[in-house]
Design a protein around this motif. Sequence first.
Motif, PDB file in Angstrom:
ATOM      1  N   TYR A  40      -0.665  -0.896  -5.626  1.00 26.24           N
ATOM      2  CA  TYR A  40      -1.870  -0.610  -4.849  1.00 26.24           C
ATOM      3  C   TYR A  40      -1.620   0.599  -3.958  1.00 26.24           C
ATOM      4  CZ  TYR A  40      -5.675  -1.240  -1.507  1.00 26.24           C
ATOM      5  OH  TYR A  40      -6.780  -1.037  -0.721  1.00 26.24           O
ATOM      6  N   LYS A  41      -2.670   1.395  -3.741  1.00 29.39           N
ATOM      7  CA  LYS A  41      -2.564   2.508  -2.790  1.00 29.39           C
ATOM      8  C   LYS A  41      -3.949   2.820  -2.237  1.00 29.39           C
ATOM      9  CE  LYS A  41      -1.771   6.790  -4.197  1.00 29.39           C
ATOM     10  NZ  LYS A  41      -1.069   7.996  -4.671  1.00 29.39           N
ATOM     11  N   ALA A  42      -4.055   2.845  -0.905  1.00 28.24           N
ATOM     12  CA  ALA A  42      -5.276   3.252  -0.209  1.00 28.24           C
ATOM     13  C   ALA A  42      -4.916   4.406   0.716  1.00 28.24           C
ATOM     14  CB  ALA A  42      -5.849   2.086   0.587  1.00 28.24           C
ATOM     15  N   MET A  43      -5.732   5.435   0.686  1.00 29.39           N
ATOM     16  CA  MET A  43      -5.455   6.631   1.478  1.00 29.39           C
ATOM     17  C   MET A  43      -6.231   6.614   2.787  1.00 29.39           C
ATOM     18  SD  MET A  43      -3.285   8.138  -0.478  1.00 29.39           S
ATOM     19  CE  MET A  43      -3.110   9.777   0.212  1.00 29.39           C
ATOM     20  N   MET A  50      -2.569   5.069   3.792  1.00 31.46           N
ATOM     21  CA  MET A  50      -2.891   4.056   4.791  1.00 31.46           C
ATOM     22  C   MET A  50      -2.142   2.752   4.482  1.00 31.46           C
ATOM     23  SD  MET A  50      -6.618   2.635   5.995  1.00 31.46           S
ATOM     24  CE  MET A  50      -7.074   1.999   4.388  1.00 31.46           C
ATOM     25  N   HIS A  51      -2.092   2.403   3.207  1.00 35.79           N
ATOM     26  CA  HIS A  51      -1.381   1.189   2.780  1.00 35.79           C
ATOM     27  C   HIS A  51      -1.081   1.325   1.297  1.00 35.79           C
ATOM     28  CE1 HIS A  51      -0.259  -3.065   2.561  1.00 35.79           C
ATOM     29  NE2 HIS A  51      -0.882  -3.063   1.388  1.00 35.79           N
ATOM     30  N   ALA A  52       0.156   1.013   0.923  1.00 33.91           N
ATOM     31  CA  ALA A  52       0.531   1.021  -0.491  1.00 33.91           C
ATOM     32  C   ALA A  52       1.514  -0.103  -0.748  1.00 33.91           C
ATOM     33  CB  ALA A  52       1.140   2.365  -0.878  1.00 33.91           C
ATOM     34  N   GLU A  53       1.607  -0.471  -2.011  1.00 32.86           N
ATOM     35  CA  GLU A  53       2.497  -1.551  -2.417  1.00 32.86           C
ATOM     36  C   GLU A  53       3.196  -1.168  -3.711  1.00 32.86           C
ATOM     37  OE1 GLU A  53      -0.021  -4.988  -2.766  1.00 32.86           O
ATOM     38  OE2 GLU A  53      -0.698  -4.809  -0.676  1.00 32.86           O
ATOM     39  N   PHE A  63       4.039  -0.462   2.461  1.00 31.25           N
ATOM     40  CA  PHE A  63       4.361   0.660   3.336  1.00 31.25           C
ATOM     41  C   PHE A  63       3.133   1.495   3.630  1.00 31.25           C
ATOM     42  CE2 PHE A  63       4.873   1.955  -0.979  1.00 31.25           C
ATOM     43  CZ  PHE A  63       4.430   3.261  -1.048  1.00 31.25           C
ATOM     44  N   ALA A  64       3.282   2.331   4.644  1.00 29.82           N
ATOM     45  CA  ALA A  64       2.231   3.265   5.046  1.00 29.82           C
ATOM     46  C   ALA A  64       2.896   4.545   5.525  1.00 29.82           C
ATOM     47  CB  ALA A  64       1.394   2.665   6.170  1.00 29.82           C
TER      48      ALA A  64
END
Length: 127
Positions: A40-43, A50-53, A63-64
Motif C-alpha cells: 500500500y502507498k498513499a501520498m 503519507m503512509h506506505a506498507e 512507514f511514512a
Amino acid sequence: MEPEKNIPENYQHIMPYLVIPNADKFIAFMKTVFGATEQYKAMRDENTIMHAELSIKGSTIMFAGCTDTFTQQNAGMFIYVDNCDETYHKALDNGAESIIPPANQSYGRSAGVKDPFGNTWWVTNVL
C-alpha cells in the motif's frame, strides 16, 4: 459475550512504524535487498509518502516520509534471511553501512548493517 475481534489480513499484532527521509527510495532498497513487496502507498503530495506498507514473507513494515510535524523515527530490526552474506552485500551495494560483517555466531550466521535511512538491520540465516 463480546464478539471476537480480528486483525485485518496480512497484519500482525506488532508492526514497526518508521518515519524516514527519502521514503520513496526506502521502497526500492527494501525490494532489492530483502525481496519486499509493496502492499500500500498513499501520498501526502507528489513528493512525500503519507503512509506506505511493505511485506517481507508475511511480515509488514509501515512507514511514512519525514515532515516538519512528523520527524525521523528509526528502528533496529532483526530479520531472518536465506543467505546472510548475500543479503549483507546487497545492502552494502545499495548504500547501507556495515556495522558487523557476517560471522558465525552461536545462534547462526549473522551480520549488521545500517541502511541509508537510519535503520539498523541484524541479518541472520534461517536455521
